[in-house]
Design a protein around this motif. Structure first.
Motif, mmCIF file in Angstrom:
data_model
loop_
_atom_site.group_PDB
_atom_site.id
_atom_site.type_symbol
_atom_site.label_atom_id
_atom_site.label_comp_id
_atom_site.label_asym_id
_atom_site.label_seq_id
_atom_site.Cartn_x
_atom_site.Cartn_y
_atom_site.Cartn_z
ATOM 1 N N MET A 88 0.822 -1.191 0.000
ATOM 2 C CA MET A 88 0.000 0.000 0.000
ATOM 3 C C MET A 88 0.871 1.261 0.000
ATOM 4 S SD MET A 88 -3.057 0.924 2.525
ATOM 5 C CE MET A 88 -3.958 2.405 2.369
ATOM 6 N N ALA A 89 1.975 1.230 0.745
ATOM 7 C CA ALA A 89 2.867 2.379 0.802
ATOM 8 C C ALA A 89 3.501 2.650 -0.564
ATOM 9 C CB ALA A 89 3.943 2.172 1.861
ATOM 10 N N CYS A 90 3.839 1.598 -1.295
ATOM 11 C CA CYS A 90 4.420 1.779 -2.637
ATOM 12 C C CYS A 90 3.413 2.425 -3.580
ATOM 13 C CB CYS A 90 4.883 0.440 -3.193
ATOM 14 S SG CYS A 90 6.317 -0.229 -2.344
ATOM 15 N N TRP A 91 2.162 1.952 -3.560
ATOM 16 C CA TRP A 91 1.133 2.543 -4.410
ATOM 17 C C TRP A 91 0.900 4.012 -4.047
ATOM 18 C CZ3 TRP A 91 -3.635 4.543 -2.840
ATOM 19 C CH2 TRP A 91 -4.456 4.953 -3.878
ATOM 20 N N LEU A 92 0.865 4.297 -2.752
ATOM 21 C CA LEU A 92 0.646 5.667 -2.303
ATOM 22 C C LEU A 92 1.811 6.572 -2.685
ATOM 23 C CD1 LEU A 92 -1.333 7.457 -0.826
ATOM 24 C CD2 LEU A 92 -0.220 6.844 1.313
ATOM 25 N N ALA A 93 3.039 6.084 -2.542
ATOM 26 C CA ALA A 93 4.209 6.871 -2.936
ATOM 27 C C ALA A 93 4.191 7.137 -4.437
ATOM 28 C CB ALA A 93 5.489 6.145 -2.535
ATOM 29 N N TRP A 94 3.820 6.134 -5.230
ATOM 30 C CA TRP A 94 3.736 6.322 -6.683
ATOM 31 C C TRP A 94 2.678 7.361 -7.025
ATOM 32 C CZ3 TRP A 94 -0.339 4.912 -10.050
ATOM 33 C CH2 TRP A 94 -0.028 4.997 -11.393
ATOM 34 N N ARG A 95 1.538 7.289 -6.355
ATOM 35 C CA ARG A 95 0.451 8.260 -6.572
ATOM 36 C C ARG A 95 0.889 9.674 -6.200
ATOM 37 N NH1 ARG A 95 -3.306 10.411 -3.149
ATOM 38 N NH2 ARG A 95 -5.289 10.998 -4.069
ATOM 39 N N LEU A 144 4.030 10.862 -6.035
ATOM 40 C CA LEU A 144 5.090 11.348 -6.925
ATOM 41 C C LEU A 144 4.551 11.779 -8.288
ATOM 42 C CD1 LEU A 144 7.954 8.885 -6.033
ATOM 43 C CD2 LEU A 144 7.787 11.311 -5.446
ATOM 44 N N ARG A 145 3.435 11.238 -8.720
ATOM 45 C CA ARG A 145 2.843 11.621 -10.007
ATOM 46 C C ARG A 145 1.919 12.828 -9.901
ATOM 47 N NH1 ARG A 145 -0.165 7.680 -12.921
ATOM 48 N NH2 ARG A 145 0.343 8.946 -14.705
ATOM 49 N N SER A 146 1.591 13.264 -8.702
ATOM 50 C CA SER A 146 0.668 14.382 -8.512
ATOM 51 C C SER A 146 1.375 15.707 -8.776
ATOM 52 C CB SER A 146 0.110 14.358 -7.090
ATOM 53 O OG SER A 146 1.132 14.617 -6.160
ATOM 54 N N PRO A 147 0.597 16.776 -9.055
ATOM 55 C CA PRO A 147 1.220 18.084 -9.250
ATOM 56 C C PRO A 147 1.635 18.672 -7.907
ATOM 57 C CG PRO A 147 -1.143 18.265 -9.419
ATOM 58 C CD PRO A 147 -0.837 16.806 -9.284
ATOM 59 N N GLY A 148 2.594 19.565 -7.958
ATOM 60 C CA GLY A 148 3.048 20.209 -6.730
ATOM 61 C C GLY A 148 4.555 20.308 -6.717
ATOM 62 N N PRO A 149 5.090 20.981 -5.725
ATOM 63 C CA PRO A 149 6.549 21.106 -5.628
ATOM 64 C C PRO A 149 7.213 19.744 -5.404
ATOM 65 C CG PRO A 149 5.437 22.597 -4.085
ATOM 66 C CD PRO A 149 4.398 21.721 -4.678
ATOM 67 N N LEU A 150 8.363 19.547 -6.045
ATOM 68 C CA LEU A 150 9.064 18.263 -5.971
ATOM 69 C C LEU A 150 9.453 17.929 -4.544
ATOM 70 C CD1 LEU A 150 10.310 15.837 -7.375
ATOM 71 C CD2 LEU A 150 12.385 17.196 -7.717
ATOM 72 N N TRP A 151 9.952 18.886 -3.790
ATOM 73 C CA TRP A 151 10.389 18.611 -2.425
ATOM 74 C C TRP A 151 9.222 18.136 -1.552
ATOM 75 C CZ3 TRP A 151 8.356 21.217 1.710
ATOM 76 C CH2 TRP A 151 7.675 22.401 1.445
ATOM 77 N N LEU A 152 8.043 18.687 -1.778
ATOM 78 C CA LEU A 152 6.874 18.292 -0.996
ATOM 79 C C LEU A 152 6.413 16.882 -1.387
ATOM 80 C CD1 LEU A 152 4.799 19.164 1.112
ATOM 81 C CD2 LEU A 152 3.460 20.152 -0.739
ATOM 82 N N ARG A 153 6.462 16.575 -2.667
ATOM 83 C CA ARG A 153 6.090 15.230 -3.117
ATOM 84 C C ARG A 153 7.049 14.182 -2.564
ATOM 85 N NH1 ARG A 153 5.798 15.560 -9.331
ATOM 86 N NH2 ARG A 153 7.473 16.999 -8.939
ATOM 87 N N LEU A 154 8.351 14.479 -2.586
ATOM 88 C CA LEU A 154 9.334 13.538 -2.050
ATOM 89 C C LEU A 154 9.150 13.326 -0.552
ATOM 90 C CD1 LEU A 154 12.538 14.651 -3.984
ATOM 91 C CD2 LEU A 154 11.205 12.567 -4.322
ATOM 92 N N LEU A 155 8.889 14.385 0.174
ATOM 93 C CA LEU A 155 8.677 14.281 1.613
ATOM 94 C C LEU A 155 7.426 13.464 1.927
ATOM 95 C CD1 LEU A 155 9.704 15.264 4.393
ATOM 96 C CD2 LEU A 155 8.123 17.163 4.154
ATOM 97 N N ASN A 156 6.339 13.722 1.226
ATOM 98 C CA ASN A 156 5.111 12.956 1.439
ATOM 99 C C ASN A 156 5.296 11.481 1.069
ATOM 100 O OD1 ASN A 156 3.453 14.894 2.527
ATOM 101 N ND2 ASN A 156 2.642 15.545 0.552
ATOM 102 N N ALA A 157 6.030 11.223 -0.003
ATOM 103 C CA ALA A 157 6.275 9.831 -0.397
ATOM 104 C C ALA A 157 7.115 9.114 0.654
ATOM 105 C CB ALA A 157 6.965 9.786 -1.750
ATOM 106 N N ALA A 158 8.088 9.794 1.250
ATOM 107 C CA ALA A 158 8.908 9.183 2.299
ATOM 108 C C ALA A 158 8.077 8.896 3.550
ATOM 109 C CB ALA A 158 10.086 10.089 2.629
ATOM 110 N N VAL A 159 7.156 9.782 3.870
ATOM 111 C CA VAL A 159 6.295 9.588 5.040
ATOM 112 C C VAL A 159 5.405 8.362 4.849
ATOM 113 C CG1 VAL A 159 4.336 10.605 6.282
ATOM 114 C CG2 VAL A 159 6.349 11.982 5.795
ATOM 115 N N ALA A 160 5.063 8.038 3.638
ATOM 116 C CA ALA A 160 4.188 6.891 3.368
ATOM 117 C C ALA A 160 4.802 5.576 3.832
ATOM 118 C CB ALA A 160 3.869 6.818 1.879
#
Length: 92
Positions: A1-8, A10-26
């Motif tokens: 589930m964490a992999c699917w959420l991280a993939w989702r 990382l593909r969303s719009p927004g600043p790269l640093w925020l996407r990376l941080l959210n993906a790591a939190v997953a």
């Protein structure tokens, strides 16, 4: 589930640093996926007619108060269309 959420995320719009941080939190066990899903689910921006353009005054309320106080439904609808058209033309 964490992999699917991280993939989702990382593909969303927004600043790269925020996407990376959210993906790591997953990948934090148990609470991570819930928090990452909650933090990455941003609402769509409002139409410019509904945004507050002035920092120190409630210009949205002042712009819409006459429409909100109208009792005649057809006149209210006409005034609403005028305001939306006016604000749509002012968009950059």
């Amino acid at each position: 589930m964490a992999c699917w959420l991280a993939w989702r995320i990382l593909r969303s719009p927004g600043p790269l640093w925020l996407r990376l941080l959210n993906a790591a939190v997953a990948f934090i066990p148990f609470i991570g996926p819930l928090f990452a899903f909650w933090a990455s689910d941003f609402p769509a921006p409002h139409h410019p007619a509904y945004r507050d353009n002035s920092r120190y005054s409630p210009d949205v309320y002042l712009r819409w108060i006459d429409v909100l106080r109208m009792r005649n439904e057809s006149a209210r609808q006409q005034r609403w269309k005028e305001l939306m058209k006016k604000n749509h033309e002012e968009e950059p």
